[in-house]
Motif scaffolding. Sequence first.
Motif, PDB file in Angstrom:
ATOM      1  N   GLY A 137      -1.308   6.517   2.519  1.00  0.00           N
ATOM      2  CA  GLY A 137      -2.970   6.307   2.238  1.00  0.00           C
ATOM      3  C   GLY A 137      -3.690   7.073   1.163  1.00  0.00           C
ATOM      4  O   GLY A 137      -4.883   6.637   0.967  1.00  0.00           O
ATOM      5  N   ASP A 138      -3.200   7.914   0.576  1.00  0.00           N
ATOM      6  CA  ASP A 138      -3.845   8.583  -0.454  1.00  0.00           C
ATOM      7  C   ASP A 138      -3.716   7.780  -1.583  1.00  0.00           C
ATOM      8  O   ASP A 138      -2.912   7.040  -2.156  1.00  0.00           O
ATOM      9  CB  ASP A 138      -2.833   9.811  -0.990  1.00  0.00           C
ATOM     10  CG  ASP A 138      -3.576  10.753  -1.906  1.00  0.00           C
ATOM     11  OD1 ASP A 138      -4.055  10.393  -2.744  1.00  0.00           O
ATOM     12  OD2 ASP A 138      -3.549  12.170  -1.458  1.00  0.00           O
ATOM     13  N   ILE A 139      -5.108   7.741  -2.288  1.00  0.00           N
ATOM     14  CA  ILE A 139      -5.342   6.696  -3.526  1.00  0.00           C
ATOM     15  C   ILE A 139      -4.774   7.093  -4.676  1.00  0.00           C
ATOM     16  O   ILE A 139      -4.598   6.446  -5.538  1.00  0.00           O
ATOM     17  CB  ILE A 139      -6.820   6.546  -3.742  1.00  0.00           C
ATOM     18  CG1 ILE A 139      -7.650   7.879  -4.411  1.00  0.00           C
ATOM     19  CG2 ILE A 139      -7.607   5.992  -2.605  1.00  0.00           C
ATOM     20  CD1 ILE A 139      -8.833   7.877  -4.757  1.00  0.00           C
ATOM     21  N   HIS A 140      -4.357   8.360  -4.833  1.00  0.00           N
ATOM     22  CA  HIS A 140      -3.342   8.916  -6.192  1.00  0.00           C
ATOM     23  C   HIS A 140      -1.881   9.270  -5.748  1.00  0.00           C
ATOM     24  O   HIS A 140      -1.285   9.535  -6.783  1.00  0.00           O
ATOM     25  CB  HIS A 140      -3.986  10.190  -6.764  1.00  0.00           C
ATOM     26  CG  HIS A 140      -5.438   9.804  -7.189  1.00  0.00           C
ATOM     27  ND1 HIS A 140      -5.634   9.111  -8.449  1.00  0.00           N
ATOM     28  CD2 HIS A 140      -6.630  10.087  -6.767  1.00  0.00           C
ATOM     29  CE1 HIS A 140      -6.846   8.843  -8.683  1.00  0.00           C
ATOM     30  NE2 HIS A 140      -7.676   9.483  -7.702  1.00  0.00           N
TER      31      HIS A 140
ATOM     32  N   ALA B 262       0.820  -1.251   0.015  1.00  0.00           N
ATOM     33  CA  ALA B 262       0.108   0.003   0.045  1.00  0.00           C
ATOM     34  C   ALA B 262       1.028   1.206   0.152  1.00  0.00           C
ATOM     35  O   ALA B 262       2.039   1.293   0.491  1.00  0.00           O
ATOM     36  CB  ALA B 262      -1.039  -0.005   1.204  1.00  0.00           C
ATOM     37  N   TYR B 263       0.420   2.263  -0.513  1.00  0.00           N
ATOM     38  CA  TYR B 263       1.106   3.655  -0.388  1.00  0.00           C
ATOM     39  C   TYR B 263       1.305   3.950   1.159  1.00  0.00           C
ATOM     40  O   TYR B 263       0.249   4.072   1.761  1.00  0.00           O
ATOM     41  CB  TYR B 263       0.358   4.814  -1.157  1.00  0.00           C
ATOM     42  CG  TYR B 263       0.151   4.440  -2.667  1.00  0.00           C
ATOM     43  CD1 TYR B 263       1.378   3.748  -3.422  1.00  0.00           C
ATOM     44  CD2 TYR B 263      -0.554   4.932  -3.484  1.00  0.00           C
ATOM     45  CE1 TYR B 263       1.117   3.572  -4.899  1.00  0.00           C
ATOM     46  CE2 TYR B 263      -0.762   4.986  -4.839  1.00  0.00           C
ATOM     47  CZ  TYR B 263       0.271   4.025  -5.510  1.00  0.00           C
ATOM     48  OH  TYR B 263       0.086   3.778  -6.730  1.00  0.00           O
TER      49      TYR B 263
ATOM     50  N   TYR C 196       0.679  -4.476 -12.106  1.00  0.00           N
ATOM     51  CA  TYR C 196      -0.856  -4.218 -12.328  1.00  0.00           C
ATOM     52  C   TYR C 196      -0.899  -4.227 -13.928  1.00  0.00           C
ATOM     53  O   TYR C 196      -0.066  -3.570 -14.650  1.00  0.00           O
ATOM     54  CB  TYR C 196      -1.389  -3.277 -11.905  1.00  0.00           C
ATOM     55  CG  TYR C 196      -2.836  -2.912 -11.927  1.00  0.00           C
ATOM     56  CD1 TYR C 196      -3.407  -3.570 -10.803  1.00  0.00           C
ATOM     57  CD2 TYR C 196      -3.756  -2.623 -13.045  1.00  0.00           C
ATOM     58  CE1 TYR C 196      -4.751  -3.506 -10.510  1.00  0.00           C
ATOM     59  CE2 TYR C 196      -4.895  -2.665 -12.888  1.00  0.00           C
ATOM     60  CZ  TYR C 196      -5.752  -2.902 -11.595  1.00  0.00           C
ATOM     61  OH  TYR C 196      -7.129  -3.074 -11.732  1.00  0.00           O
TER      62      TYR C 196
END
Length: 150
Positions: free
Chosen positions: A64-67, A60-61, A81
Amino acid sequence: MQDVSTMQDQMIGVWELDSYQVTDENQNVTYPLGEDATGIAIYHRGGYMSVQMMSSGRPAYAGGDIHVGTPSGVAAAARGYLGYSGAYRINEDEGLVEHDMEVSLNPNWVGDTQPRYIQIKEDVLTISSEPVFIQGKEQNTKITWKRIRQ
Protein backbone atom coordinates in the motif's frame (compact mmCIF):
# COMPACT_ATOMS: atom_id res chain seq x y z
CA MET A 1 -16.90 24.21 -29.34
CA GLN A 2 -16.12 27.78 -30.29
CA ASP A 3 -14.73 28.55 -33.74
CA VAL A 4 -10.93 28.76 -33.45
CA SER A 5 -8.46 29.57 -36.15
CA THR A 6 -5.06 28.23 -35.07
CA MET A 7 -3.77 24.81 -34.10
CA GLN A 8 -2.48 26.39 -30.88
CA ASP A 9 -6.01 27.48 -29.96
CA GLN A 10 -7.43 24.11 -30.94
CA MET A 11 -4.90 22.20 -28.79
CA ILE A 12 -5.85 24.02 -25.59
CA GLY A 13 -7.89 21.82 -23.29
CA VAL A 14 -8.17 18.46 -21.59
CA TRP A 15 -8.19 15.32 -23.70
CA GLU A 16 -9.11 11.72 -22.85
CA LEU A 17 -7.19 8.85 -24.44
CA ASP A 18 -9.13 6.99 -27.10
CA SER A 19 -6.33 4.83 -28.54
CA TYR A 20 -2.55 4.41 -28.35
CA GLN A 21 -1.20 2.15 -31.07
CA VAL A 22 2.09 1.50 -32.82
CA THR A 23 2.74 0.16 -36.30
CA ASP A 24 5.91 -1.62 -37.41
CA GLU A 25 7.48 -1.68 -40.89
CA ASN A 26 5.27 -4.66 -41.83
CA GLN A 27 2.13 -2.68 -40.90
CA ASN A 28 1.48 -4.87 -37.82
CA VAL A 29 -0.48 -2.84 -35.25
CA THR A 30 -0.02 -3.40 -31.51
CA TYR A 31 -1.16 -1.56 -28.39
CA PRO A 32 1.80 -1.10 -25.96
CA LEU A 33 -0.50 -0.29 -23.02
CA GLY A 34 -3.37 -2.52 -24.16
CA GLU A 35 -6.41 -1.76 -26.26
CA ASP A 36 -8.20 -0.54 -23.11
CA ALA A 37 -5.49 1.89 -21.97
CA THR A 38 -6.64 5.11 -20.29
CA GLY A 39 -5.09 8.53 -20.14
CA ILE A 40 -5.36 12.29 -19.94
CA ALA A 41 -3.53 14.98 -21.91
CA ILE A 42 -3.67 18.61 -20.85
CA TYR A 43 -2.53 21.45 -23.09
CA HIS A 44 -2.49 24.82 -21.29
CA ARG A 45 -2.75 28.20 -22.97
CA GLY A 46 0.53 29.20 -21.26
CA GLY A 47 2.51 26.70 -23.35
CA TYR A 48 2.75 23.77 -20.93
CA MET A 49 1.39 20.27 -21.28
CA SER A 50 1.11 17.00 -19.41
CA VAL A 51 0.38 13.55 -20.80
CA GLN A 52 -0.38 10.53 -18.60
CA MET A 53 -1.31 7.14 -20.06
CA MET A 54 -1.60 3.74 -18.40
CA SER A 55 -2.67 0.17 -18.87
CA SER A 56 -5.98 -0.73 -17.30
CA GLY A 57 -5.89 -3.10 -14.34
CA ARG A 58 -2.34 -2.49 -13.14
CA PRO A 59 -1.91 -4.35 -9.81
CA ALA A 60 -1.57 -2.26 -6.64
CA TYR A 61 1.60 -2.51 -4.56
CA ALA A 62 1.07 -5.19 -1.93
CA GLY A 63 2.08 -3.00 1.03
CA GLY A 64 0.00 0.00 0.00
CA ASP A 65 3.02 2.37 0.11
CA ILE A 66 2.90 4.93 -2.72
CA HIS A 67 6.65 4.68 -3.41
CA VAL A 68 7.60 1.15 -2.43
CA GLY A 69 6.63 -2.11 -4.05
CA THR A 70 8.33 -5.36 -4.82
CA PRO A 71 10.84 -5.11 -7.68
CA SER A 72 8.46 -7.04 -9.94
CA GLY A 73 5.51 -4.86 -8.88
CA VAL A 74 7.42 -1.64 -9.55
CA ALA A 75 8.58 -2.99 -12.93
CA ALA A 76 5.01 -3.94 -13.89
CA ALA A 77 3.72 -0.51 -12.85
CA ALA A 78 6.39 1.23 -14.93
CA ARG A 79 5.84 -1.02 -17.97
CA GLY A 80 2.16 -0.10 -17.89
CA TYR A 81 2.65 3.67 -17.70
CA LEU A 82 3.81 6.51 -19.92
CA GLY A 83 3.93 10.04 -18.56
CA TYR A 84 5.70 13.27 -19.42
CA SER A 85 5.27 17.01 -18.98
CA GLY A 86 6.88 20.24 -20.05
CA ALA A 87 6.66 23.13 -22.46
CA TYR A 88 5.26 22.67 -25.94
CA ARG A 89 5.25 24.62 -29.20
CA ILE A 90 3.08 24.36 -32.27
CA ASN A 91 4.61 24.60 -35.74
CA GLU A 92 1.53 25.45 -37.82
CA ASP A 93 3.38 25.26 -41.17
CA GLU A 94 4.50 21.66 -40.60
CA GLY A 95 1.51 20.51 -38.53
CA LEU A 96 3.77 19.65 -35.59
CA VAL A 97 3.73 19.90 -31.84
CA GLU A 98 7.12 19.83 -30.14
CA HIS A 99 7.10 18.51 -26.57
CA ASP A 100 10.02 19.58 -24.36
CA MET A 101 10.43 16.71 -21.92
CA GLU A 102 11.06 18.42 -18.59
CA VAL A 103 9.86 15.38 -16.60
CA SER A 104 9.20 11.88 -17.89
CA LEU A 105 8.81 8.35 -16.59
CA ASN A 106 11.25 7.44 -19.38
CA PRO A 107 14.62 8.84 -18.21
CA ASN A 108 15.90 8.85 -21.81
CA TRP A 109 13.39 11.58 -22.68
CA VAL A 110 14.26 14.03 -19.88
CA GLY A 111 15.73 17.15 -21.51
CA ASP A 112 14.78 15.92 -24.98
CA THR A 113 12.34 17.44 -27.48
CA GLN A 114 9.87 15.05 -29.08
CA PRO A 115 8.23 16.31 -32.31
CA ARG A 116 4.85 14.86 -33.23
CA TYR A 117 2.49 15.41 -36.16
CA ILE A 118 -0.96 16.64 -35.18
CA GLN A 119 -4.37 16.57 -36.79
CA ILE A 120 -7.39 18.13 -35.13
CA LYS A 121 -10.88 17.50 -36.44
CA GLU A 122 -13.70 18.81 -34.29
CA ASP A 123 -13.07 17.30 -30.84
CA VAL A 124 -10.61 14.59 -31.92
CA LEU A 125 -6.85 15.11 -31.71
CA THR A 126 -4.54 12.64 -33.46
CA ILE A 127 -0.83 12.72 -32.64
CA SER A 128 1.57 10.59 -34.68
CA SER A 129 5.31 10.21 -35.07
CA GLU A 130 8.12 9.24 -37.31
CA PRO A 131 9.52 5.89 -36.15
CA VAL A 132 10.55 5.77 -32.48
CA PHE A 133 12.08 2.85 -30.56
CA ILE A 134 9.21 0.88 -28.93
CA GLN A 135 9.13 -2.76 -27.85
CA GLY A 136 12.60 -3.43 -29.22
CA LYS A 137 12.15 -1.95 -32.70
CA GLU A 138 11.46 1.31 -34.50
CA GLN A 139 7.73 1.86 -34.94
CA ASN A 140 5.32 4.65 -35.79
CA THR A 141 3.00 5.83 -33.03
CA LYS A 142 -0.57 7.03 -33.34
CA ILE A 143 -2.37 8.41 -30.30
CA THR A 144 -5.98 9.50 -30.59
CA TRP A 145 -7.54 11.78 -27.97
CA LYS A 146 -11.11 13.01 -27.49
CA ARG A 147 -11.69 16.44 -25.98
CA ILE A 148 -13.39 16.46 -22.58
CA ARG A 149 -12.81 20.14 -21.65
CA GLN A 150 -11.90 23.30 -23.54
